[in-house]
Structure formats: structure tokens, C-alpha cells
Design a protein around this motif. Structure first.
Motif, PDB file in Angstrom:
ATOM      1  N   SER A  62       0.635  -1.353  -0.048  1.00 15.85           N
ATOM      2  CA  SER A  62       0.095   0.127   0.198  1.00 15.85           C
ATOM      3  C   SER A  62       0.797   0.708   0.022  1.00 15.85           C
ATOM      4  O   SER A  62       0.423   1.905  -0.660  1.00 15.85           O
ATOM      5  CB  SER A  62      -1.100   0.198   1.318  1.00 15.85           C
ATOM      6  OG  SER A  62      -2.168  -0.942   1.213  1.00 15.85           O
ATOM      7  N   LYS A  63       1.821   1.105   0.406  1.00 13.93           N
ATOM      8  CA  LYS A  63       2.836   2.307   1.049  1.00 13.93           C
ATOM      9  C   LYS A  63       3.067   2.560  -0.172  1.00 13.93           C
ATOM     10  O   LYS A  63       3.900   4.036  -0.735  1.00 13.93           O
ATOM     11  CB  LYS A  63       4.117   2.310   2.039  1.00 13.93           C
ATOM     12  CG  LYS A  63       3.443   2.393   3.562  1.00 13.93           C
ATOM     13  CD  LYS A  63       4.642   1.633   4.117  1.00 13.93           C
ATOM     14  CE  LYS A  63       5.927   2.501   3.979  1.00 13.93           C
ATOM     15  NZ  LYS A  63       6.001   3.871   4.729  1.00 13.93           N
ATOM     16  N   VAL A  64       3.690   1.541  -1.430  1.00 17.58           N
ATOM     17  CA  VAL A  64       4.666   1.768  -2.599  1.00 17.58           C
ATOM     18  C   VAL A  64       3.794   2.122  -3.627  1.00 17.58           C
ATOM     19  O   VAL A  64       3.479   3.376  -4.070  1.00 17.58           O
ATOM     20  CB  VAL A  64       4.515   0.169  -3.560  1.00 17.58           C
ATOM     21  CG1 VAL A  64       5.049   0.110  -4.559  1.00 17.58           C
ATOM     22  CG2 VAL A  64       6.310  -0.319  -2.858  1.00 17.58           C
ATOM     23  N   ILE A  65       2.001   2.313  -3.598  1.00 17.70           N
ATOM     24  CA  ILE A  65       0.906   2.702  -4.333  1.00 17.70           C
ATOM     25  C   ILE A  65       1.264   3.950  -4.034  1.00 17.70           C
ATOM     26  O   ILE A  65       1.117   4.673  -5.109  1.00 17.70           O
ATOM     27  CB  ILE A  65      -0.558   1.371  -4.109  1.00 17.70           C
ATOM     28  CG1 ILE A  65      -0.339   0.192  -4.739  1.00 17.70           C
ATOM     29  CG2 ILE A  65      -1.646   2.385  -4.480  1.00 17.70           C
ATOM     30  CD1 ILE A  65      -0.348   0.103  -5.668  1.00 17.70           C
ATOM     31  N   ALA A  66       1.149   4.256  -2.606  1.00 17.83           N
ATOM     32  CA  ALA A  66       0.409   6.015  -2.061  1.00 17.83           C
ATOM     33  C   ALA A  66       1.497   6.640  -2.739  1.00 17.83           C
ATOM     34  O   ALA A  66       1.326   8.248  -3.172  1.00 17.83           O
ATOM     35  CB  ALA A  66       0.242   5.905  -0.354  1.00 17.83           C
ATOM     36  N   VAL A  96       6.521   5.252 -16.361  1.00 17.54           N
ATOM     37  CA  VAL A  96       4.671   5.597 -16.247  1.00 17.54           C
ATOM     38  C   VAL A  96       3.940   5.642 -14.525  1.00 17.54           C
ATOM     39  O   VAL A  96       3.667   5.954 -14.063  1.00 17.54           O
ATOM     40  CB  VAL A  96       3.722   5.113 -16.915  1.00 17.54           C
ATOM     41  CG1 VAL A  96       3.962   3.614 -16.896  1.00 17.54           C
ATOM     42  CG2 VAL A  96       2.419   5.699 -16.505  1.00 17.54           C
ATOM     43  N   SER A  97       4.699   4.131 -14.086  1.00 20.60           N
ATOM     44  CA  SER A  97       4.551   4.318 -13.049  1.00 20.60           C
ATOM     45  C   SER A  97       5.698   2.577 -11.998  1.00 20.60           C
ATOM     46  O   SER A  97       6.326   2.374 -13.015  1.00 20.60           O
ATOM     47  CB  SER A  97       3.287   2.882 -12.536  1.00 20.60           C
ATOM     48  OG  SER A  97       2.911   2.202 -11.184  1.00 20.60           O
ATOM     49  N   LEU A  98       5.672   3.443 -10.887  1.00 15.69           N
ATOM     50  CA  LEU A  98       6.840   2.472 -10.208  1.00 15.69           C
ATOM     51  C   LEU A  98       6.697   1.130 -10.501  1.00 15.69           C
ATOM     52  O   LEU A  98       7.649  -0.171 -10.480  1.00 15.69           O
ATOM     53  CB  LEU A  98       6.555   2.789  -7.976  1.00 15.69           C
ATOM     54  CG  LEU A  98       7.523   3.987  -8.068  1.00 15.69           C
ATOM     55  CD1 LEU A  98       7.143   3.926  -6.873  1.00 15.69           C
ATOM     56  CD2 LEU A  98       8.423   3.846  -8.330  1.00 15.69           C
ATOM     57  N   LEU A  99       5.551   0.978 -10.898  1.00 19.27           N
ATOM     58  CA  LEU A  99       4.753  -1.360 -10.978  1.00 19.27           C
ATOM     59  C   LEU A  99       5.282  -1.422 -12.522  1.00 19.27           C
ATOM     60  O   LEU A  99       4.909  -2.687 -12.266  1.00 19.27           O
ATOM     61  CB  LEU A  99       3.528  -1.251 -10.754  1.00 19.27           C
ATOM     62  CG  LEU A  99       3.651  -1.721  -9.799  1.00 19.27           C
ATOM     63  CD1 LEU A  99       3.732  -0.592  -8.824  1.00 19.27           C
ATOM     64  CD2 LEU A  99       1.135  -2.393  -8.955  1.00 19.27           C
ATOM     65  N   ALA A 100       5.833  -0.771 -13.230  1.00 20.53           N
ATOM     66  CA  ALA A 100       5.927  -0.850 -14.283  1.00 20.53           C
ATOM     67  C   ALA A 100       7.610  -1.334 -14.822  1.00 20.53           C
ATOM     68  O   ALA A 100       8.548  -1.638 -15.269  1.00 20.53           O
ATOM     69  CB  ALA A 100       6.078  -0.073 -15.550  1.00 20.53           C
ATOM     70  N   ALA A 160      -8.254   1.302  -0.255  1.00 21.27           N
ATOM     71  CA  ALA A 160      -8.006   2.260  -1.847  1.00 21.27           C
ATOM     72  C   ALA A 160      -7.222   1.897  -2.614  1.00 21.27           C
ATOM     73  O   ALA A 160      -6.933   1.860  -3.983  1.00 21.27           O
ATOM     74  CB  ALA A 160      -7.930   4.218  -1.080  1.00 21.27           C
ATOM     75  N   ALA A 161      -6.108   1.567  -1.933  1.00 18.66           N
ATOM     76  CA  ALA A 161      -4.737   1.565  -2.286  1.00 18.66           C
ATOM     77  C   ALA A 161      -4.249  -0.260  -3.160  1.00 18.66           C
ATOM     78  O   ALA A 161      -4.470  -0.239  -4.480  1.00 18.66           O
ATOM     79  CB  ALA A 161      -3.471   1.470  -1.462  1.00 18.66           C
ATOM     80  N   LEU A 162      -5.355  -1.016  -2.853  1.00 15.90           N
ATOM     81  CA  LEU A 162      -5.683  -2.420  -3.505  1.00 15.90           C
ATOM     82  C   LEU A 162      -6.524  -2.589  -4.760  1.00 15.90           C
ATOM     83  O   LEU A 162      -6.471  -2.678  -5.153  1.00 15.90           O
ATOM     84  CB  LEU A 162      -6.233  -3.635  -2.466  1.00 15.90           C
ATOM     85  CG  LEU A 162      -6.735  -5.041  -3.001  1.00 15.90           C
ATOM     86  CD1 LEU A 162      -5.413  -5.557  -3.759  1.00 15.90           C
ATOM     87  CD2 LEU A 162      -6.691  -6.256  -2.021  1.00 15.90           C
ATOM     88  N   SER A 163      -7.821  -1.450  -4.228  1.00 13.07           N
ATOM     89  CA  SER A 163      -8.552  -1.594  -5.541  1.00 13.07           C
ATOM     90  C   SER A 163      -8.139  -0.104  -6.855  1.00 13.07           C
ATOM     91  O   SER A 163      -7.896  -1.055  -7.813  1.00 13.07           O
ATOM     92  CB  SER A 163      -9.522  -0.505  -4.574  1.00 13.07           C
ATOM     93  OG  SER A 163     -10.516  -0.167  -5.854  1.00 13.07           O
ATOM     94  N   TYR A 164      -7.033   0.117  -6.316  1.00  9.95           N
ATOM     95  CA  TYR A 164      -6.769   1.175  -7.235  1.00  9.95           C
ATOM     96  C   TYR A 164      -5.450   0.082  -8.102  1.00  9.95           C
ATOM     97  O   TYR A 164      -5.572  -0.095  -9.004  1.00  9.95           O
ATOM     98  CB  TYR A 164      -5.922   2.697  -6.028  1.00  9.95           C
ATOM     99  CG  TYR A 164      -4.822   2.955  -7.427  1.00  9.95           C
ATOM    100  CD1 TYR A 164      -4.878   4.143  -8.292  1.00  9.95           C
ATOM    101  CD2 TYR A 164      -3.420   2.913  -7.842  1.00  9.95           C
ATOM    102  CE1 TYR A 164      -4.103   4.705  -8.840  1.00  9.95           C
ATOM    103  CE2 TYR A 164      -2.400   3.857  -8.351  1.00  9.95           C
ATOM    104  CZ  TYR A 164      -2.602   4.120  -9.094  1.00  9.95           C
ATOM    105  OH  TYR A 164      -2.022   5.527  -9.985  1.00  9.95           O
ATOM    106  N   TYR A 165      -4.685  -0.780  -7.595  1.00 10.48           N
ATOM    107  CA  TYR A 165      -4.356  -1.493  -8.377  1.00 10.48           C
ATOM    108  C   TYR A 165      -4.725  -2.386  -9.040  1.00 10.48           C
ATOM    109  O   TYR A 165      -4.723  -3.140 -10.517  1.00 10.48           O
ATOM    110  CB  TYR A 165      -3.409  -2.699  -6.432  1.00 10.48           C
ATOM    111  CG  TYR A 165      -2.816  -4.142  -7.448  1.00 10.48           C
ATOM    112  CD1 TYR A 165      -1.838  -3.731  -8.581  1.00 10.48           C
ATOM    113  CD2 TYR A 165      -3.502  -5.423  -7.202  1.00 10.48           C
ATOM    114  CE1 TYR A 165      -1.275  -4.820  -8.535  1.00 10.48           C
ATOM    115  CE2 TYR A 165      -2.691  -6.399  -7.401  1.00 10.48           C
ATOM    116  CZ  TYR A 165      -1.339  -5.873  -8.580  1.00 10.48           C
ATOM    117  OH  TYR A 165      -0.736  -7.084  -8.528  1.00 10.48           O
TER     118      TYR A 165
END
Length: 479
Positions: free
Chosen positions: A331-335, A388-392, A426-431
Motif C-alpha cells: 500500500s505504501k508503494v501504491i501511495a 509511467v509507474s513504479l509497478l512498471a 483504496a490502494a488495493l482497489s487502485y491496483y
């Protein structure tokens, strides 16, 4: 008065006084001024031995004490007070002089002020200063917005007084006009999310796993030795371990459960809506603070039924604790990712050339959201500035893939047991929203076209279309 001061500071409340002392401790001569002269005298009496200060009782005296080009730092309340100080000092300055606003100004005000003063030949610099009183005194993170010419003069000073990490100063020019204050605003938005996520993790460990505050403090202390290492996790362990001396109870049990805010989180959410930038974790953290203060509403809801809270065995609690750690990290990574993407969105909108690697670099020290994984974030954006995103980035993607199941388990457990986790959810839903192959927004487009003839786009051909919903054949036309 002899023009000997390298910089002037007006506004000697906690932050202004601390910055003035920081400059003086690093060998700069600092002219100091406050609307109330007694505060200036107090600084001289208490801290005059720390360096060379030049006290000034009037605006004219302060300006006369400054070397050219003059550098004047304003440390007063944001809004009308800042405008009033600018109106007082600007007529006393000359072409090439600088006014630096080091407060928590709204970036739109900074853009307005910069444009106005630029026409008058004065450089206006919006400097976001993070780290609170201790950071301002011992080394803050400084996010600077302004002209390249002004930073050429101010940069060495700011870099000298800022926090230092691995030999790098935690100060940089973010971009023109309001860029510095914008990034500081987003920093504070991430701070809201980070704090809320940590608070939710504590609540889960207490309400679901059954640990006491001191035990949870030790859990956070252990987490701070791993990938969650950060200033906020560190101080959380200290707060949870503290016992109230008056009652002997855990400190967190004698503190009212209503959280205030100074507005920067709200600004982040409002601005994100304008930019259509979905900072959902920040938004939920901000609304959680608002909800905590709704006493009458909470009283109305309190008697209503919730989830079932079944006590956990010790082994179950230990397993759940591991899951919470994984959910907190994800969740911190997403934030942080949401905040960085918002900065990218703003850069496109306002024409700022922002180096996100540099932003992550100066957030590693001095500021409230400093965390070990910011070095990895800095490395990721240095390798691919247009990321575009850390998750990329493969490393972060691999980590989130590894923790997404326990992340879901934690959110599911909070729902079953009736423990609120708005930021985790919210973080999980965003993911899940961003990884979905197809979203229900297609239905929204149909609804909008039905009631408002707003049109829609198709997947099989170009153009915008409208269905004549009131007609028997519901024919479609291109619009």
C-alpha cells in the motif's frame, strides 16, 4: 546599516527561527526581522551566539542589511499574510533581487506571485521546506521552484543547510514558478497516506491480532529494520511504546481519536481532481481524518452492527502480522506511486520539466516521508525518466506480485471483522483498477449518453457516437 547579510529571514516563528539559525550555523550572515520586534530580540538573546545575525526592526532596515542581489526569505502564514509581506517588501527591492517563500503556500498562489514579481524585475522563489522544526534546524529537504538564475545564487546556500544523504544534498530546483510548492504539497499528500496506512496497520494488529500497544511498538521497531525502514515507522514505534506518566496507561489510549490537518492533504486531493489524477490512497487518508472529527455522526453510527471479531491464537496472530507487513508495504508503494504520477500529470499541464529521480533523491533525507525504498525509487527513475509507474519497474512489480495475496487477505479480514481500513482498501482497489483488462466505465459511458447525449467511443471504429435511446430502433449516429 552595512549591507553584510547573505540572506534575510522575516517571520521568526518556529520554522523561520530554525532556518535562520541553520543558515547562521553554516557560516552565513543572517539578517532577521519579525513584525513583532520582541521575537527578534528573543532570537538574539537565546541563539545569537550560534552565528552572525543582524537584527532589524523595520522592513527598511532588513533590506538595507542585505548584500546584492538581495535574498529575502518569508516565513509567515500562507495566504493573505504572505501577500501582505510581499506588498511591504517588494517596493524596497531592485531588479535581480529575490523573495523566497519558504512556507506551505498553495502552488497556484506561488505561480501568481512569481508572474507578478517577474514583471517588476524581482525573482520570486517558492521553496517547499519539509522536516518540521528539527529538519529546519538540522537539515531539511528543500523543494525549490523558480528561475534558473535565482537557483544559481540560492542553490549553494540551500544545499549547504539541507539534509545530506550519501554525499548528496536534499535540495534541488524542481522547476519554474510553483513547481517547488506543488511537489511539497504532493509530499504532504503522500505523508497523509503513509500515516493513515501505518495507523490502519496498528489498528489491525490490535483489533484483529490482539496485541497491545507496546507489543505493536516492538513489531514496528522490527519492521523498521527491513524494507519498511522509514522515519514514520521509526517514530510510530516510539509513540506506541510510550506510557502516559499521569495515568500509567498506553499513550495512544489517552489521546482523543480525532486527527486534525493544516490543509495540504486537502489541497492535494482538490488539485488531483482538477488534473484527473487518481490519488485514491491520499484521498481516503484525508477523508479518514475528516471522519474522525465527525463526533455526532460517529455517535449515530456507533450502535450499528459490524463484523465478527474472533480471537486469534498466538500462531494465527504471528501469521497475520506477517500479512499486515506485506499489505503495508504494498500500500505504501501504491501511495508513493500515486503521488509521483500526480507530479508527472502536473508537469505536463503546467509545462514543468521535473526530474522524478531528483525528487526521490531529496526525499531520502530531512523530510517526513523519508524512507529506505526512496533510494530504489530514485534509481528506477534515473534509469527510465519516463517511467509511467513504479509497478512498471521489474523489481517493484515482482515485489507487489509476491505480496498481493496476503494484501487481499488483510483487506478481507478487516471487512469480515468490521475494522476500517480505507487507505489499505483504496490502494488495493487502485491496483486492481489499473491491472484490469476491461473496466465498467463502458457502462458509465452508456448511462451518460442515455441521460445526457454525451456520446461515447467504440472499440471497433474511430469517432464519437450517440444512440437515440428514445427511438424504437435505438439507431446510432456519429457525432
Amino acid at each position: 546599516m552595512n549591507a553584510s547579510a547573505h540572506i534575510g529571514v522575516t517571520g521568526l516563528a518556529v520554522m523561520g527561527r530554525s532556518l535562520a539559525r541553520n543558515f547562521a550555523r553554516h557560516g552565513y550572515t543572517v539578517a532577521v526581522h519579525n513584525r513583532t520586534p520582541s521575537r527578534t530580540r528573543s532570537l538574539m538573546e537565546e541563539f545569537g551566539h550560534e552565528g552572525t545575525f543582524v537584527p532589524a526592526e523595520t522592513a527598511q532596515e532588513l533590506v538595507a542589511a542585505l548584500q546584492r542581489p538581495r535574498r529575502l526569505m518569508i516565513m509567515v502564514q500562507a495566504g493573505a499574510a504572505t501577500d501582505a509581506v510581499i506588498d511591504e517588501f517588494a517596493p524596497l527591492l531592485d531588479d535581480g533581487d529575490m523573495i523566497i517563500d519558504g512556507g506551505n503556500a498553495h502552488f497556484a498562489d506561488t505561480r501568481r506571485r512569481e508572474a507578478d514579481l517577474r514583471e517588476r524585475g524581482i525573482h520570486f522563489v517558492g521553496a517547499g521546506v519539509s522536516g518540521g522544526e528539527e529538519g529546519a534546524l538540522h537539515g531539511p529537504s528543500i523543494m525549490v521552484g523558480g528561475s534558473k538564475e535565482s537557483y544559481a545564487v540560492l542553490g549553494p546556500m540551500f544545499e549547504t543547510i539541507s539534509a545530506q544523504v550519501d554525499g548528496q544534498a536534499c535540495s534541488t530546483r524542481i522547476g519554474s514558478d510553483g513547481a517547488g510548492h506543488f511537489v511539497k504539497m504532493v509530499h504532504n499528500g503522500i505523508e497523509y497516506a503513509d500515516m493513515q496506512l501505518i495507523a490502519e496497520a496498528y489498528d489491525l494488529l490490535r483489533q484483529v491480532a490482539g496485541y497491545g500497544p507496546a507489543e505493536i511498538g516492538e513489531i514496528f521497531r522490527a519492521w523498521n529494520k527491513g524494507r519498511l525502514e522509514s522515519y514514520l515507522v521509526e517514530i510510530t514505534a516510539e509513540v506506541l511504546s510510550h506510557t502516559d506518566p499521569g495515568t500509567g496507561k498506553p499513550f495512544v489510549d489517552v489521546v482523543a481519536d480525532t486527527a486534525g490537518q493544516k490543509g495540504t492533504g486537502r489541497w492535494t486531493v482538490q488539485t488531483a481532481l482538477d488534473l484527473a489524477s487518481p490519488v485514491t490512497a491520499v484521498a481516503q487518508a484525508t477523508f479518514a481524518r475528516a471522519a474522525s472529527g465527525q463526533a455526532s455522526l460517529r455517535a449515530a453510527y456507533r450502535p450499528l452492527p459490524g463484523g465478527v471479531r474472533i480471537p486469534m491464537s498466538r500462531s494465527e496472530a504471528e501469521r497475520f502480522t506477517s500479512q499486515v507487513e506485506q499489505a503495508l508495504y504494498a500500500s505504501k508503494v501504491i501511495a508513493y506511486d500515486q503521488g509521483l504520477k500526480m507530479i508527472q500529470d502536473a508537469a505536463l499541464t503546467y509545462g514543468w520539466d521535473i526530474d522524478l529521480a531528483a525528487v526521490a533523491g531529496i526525499w531520502r533525507g530531512g523530510c517526513i516521508i523519508r524512507a529506505a525504498f526512496l533510494d530504489r525509487i530514485r534509481t528506477a527513475y534515473a534509469a527510465e525518466p519516463r517511467l509511467v509507474s513504479l509497478l512498471a519497474e521489474p523489481g517493484f512489480a515482482k515485489e507487489i506480485t509476491a505480496v498481493q495475496v496476503p494484501w487481499r487477505e488483510v483487506v478481507a479480514a478487516s471487512v469480515r471483522r468490521g475494522v476500517p481500513t480505507p487507505a489499505f482498501a483504496a490502494a488495493l482497489s487502485y491496483y486492481d483498477t489499473l491491472r484490469a483488462d476491461r473496466l465498467p466505465a463502458a457502462l458509465l459511458q452508456g448511462q451518460r449518453d442515455y441521460f445526457g447525449a454525451h456520446s461515447y467511443r467504440r472499440t471497433d471504429r474511430q469517432g464519437a457516437f450517440h444512440t437515440h435511446w428514445g427511438h424504437p430502433d435505438r439507431s446510432e449516429t456519429e457525432v
